[in-house]
Design an enzyme around this catalytic site. Structure first.
Site, mmCIF file in Angstrom:
data_model
loop_
_atom_site.group_PDB
_atom_site.id
_atom_site.type_symbol
_atom_site.label_atom_id
_atom_site.label_comp_id
_atom_site.label_asym_id
_atom_site.label_seq_id
_atom_site.Cartn_x
_atom_site.Cartn_y
_atom_site.Cartn_z
ATOM 1 N N ASN A 157 -10.991 -2.928 -5.017
ATOM 2 C CA ASN A 157 -10.239 -1.957 -5.814
ATOM 3 C C ASN A 157 -10.900 -1.639 -7.167
ATOM 4 O OD1 ASN A 157 -6.989 -3.078 -4.563
ATOM 5 N ND2 ASN A 157 -8.172 -1.292 -3.939
ATOM 6 N N ASP A 190 0.821 -1.215 0.000
ATOM 7 C CA ASP A 190 0.000 0.000 0.000
ATOM 8 C C ASP A 190 0.859 1.271 0.000
ATOM 9 O OD1 ASP A 190 -2.362 1.398 -0.008
ATOM 10 O OD2 ASP A 190 -2.701 1.246 2.145
#
Ligand code: IPE
Ligand code: IPE
Ligand code: MG
Length: 248
Positions: free
Chosen positions: A72, A24
């Site tokens: 996502n 991330d």
């Protein structure tokens, strides 16, 4: 399980067998530099290569990277497309890992991915299936809740067809139907250590079943800036933890 460790780690370091990484911070890395988010993903992909190799060199046996979550897809279409393009490009390059004796498997619902991508995924899995230095699991269109729902569906079908007796369903039964138990005849053990860079302290639907007793390591470093030494730091921190698994 005690394993031989690499010289990069202090003597006596207890190695996690299975390490998971939530890759991330790519977007913020790019934003800080005034660059488009997709450049952050490109840099993150470079880090993925370096850190995967390092994990293998340190003696990690299972290494799972969270590359794209079931959530996502909510991102702008051009960003999703850029990420998918990167996967395709990297699946060609990921073949370099094959020379390093790294087995590659994918977890997640691949049916929603482009056909070309699915084909490359299958061929990488087949070409690397006999390699044994480390198993790399790439989580694409992966969600822990989706994985458990997928397992429940498969178990229900077996119960309907009479292959399973509903009264005999246990934790082990559920585990058998997870994506991590379906690695072409192989099964990944539960995850020991989960590393999340970028300052966020949450799982974001990553391996929620397998992480039941995982140790967590958070760092503010953004994934594209994550270095081999940062992986060593996480493993050293893990080694100092006292895991009790509910015992004393
Ligand atoms: C992780 O980086 C990559 C994917 C989720 C595909 P992000 O894109 O989430 O980066 P931030 O969190 O916006 O910085
Ligand atoms: C988790 O990161 C997914 C991946 C790294 C692939 P996100 O950036 O999607 O997670 P949230 O939205 O911050 O929880
Ligand atoms: Mg993020």
């Amino acid at each position: 399980m005690a394993q031989k460790t690499n010289a990069a780690l202090p003597p006596g370091t207890k190695l996690p067998v299975h390490v998971g990484v939530i890759m991330d911070g790519n977007g913020r890395w790019a934003k800080k530099r005034g660059l488009p988010r997709k450049i952050g993903h490109r840099e993150g992909a470079q880090t993925f290569r370096t850190i995967t190799r390092h994990a293998k060199n340190l003696g990690v046996k299972f290494f799972t990277v969270y590359a794209f979550s079931t959530e996502n897809w909510k991102r702008p279409a051009d960003e999703v497309e850029a990420i998918m393009d990167l996967f395709e490009k990297y699946l060609d390059e990921v073949r370099d890992f094959i020379e390093e004796n790294i087995r590659i498997c994918f977890i997640g619902d691949r049916s929603m991915l482009r056909e070309g991508l699915q084909k490359k995924m299958r061929s990488v899995e087949e070409d690397s299936r006999d390699f044994s230095a480390m198993t790399l699991l790439i989580a694409i269109n992966y969600g822990g809740r989706d994985e458990i729902a997928h397992a429940a569906k498969a178990i229900a079908q077996k119960a309907i067809s009479g292959e399973i007796n509903a009264d005999e369903i246990t934790v082990d039964t559920v585990e058998k139907y997870l994506y991590t138990s379906d690695l072409d005849g192989d099964t990944a053990p539960p995850v020991d250590l989960i590393i999340r860079p970028s300052g966020e302290q949450r799982l974001s639907n990553f391996m929620i079943w397998q992480a039941a007793y995982a140790e967590f390591y958070y760092t503010n470093i953004l994934w594209p800036d994550f270095r081999p030494e940062d992986l060593e730091k996480a493993i050293i921190a893990y080694s100092d933890r006292n895991r009790r698994f509910g015992g004393v």
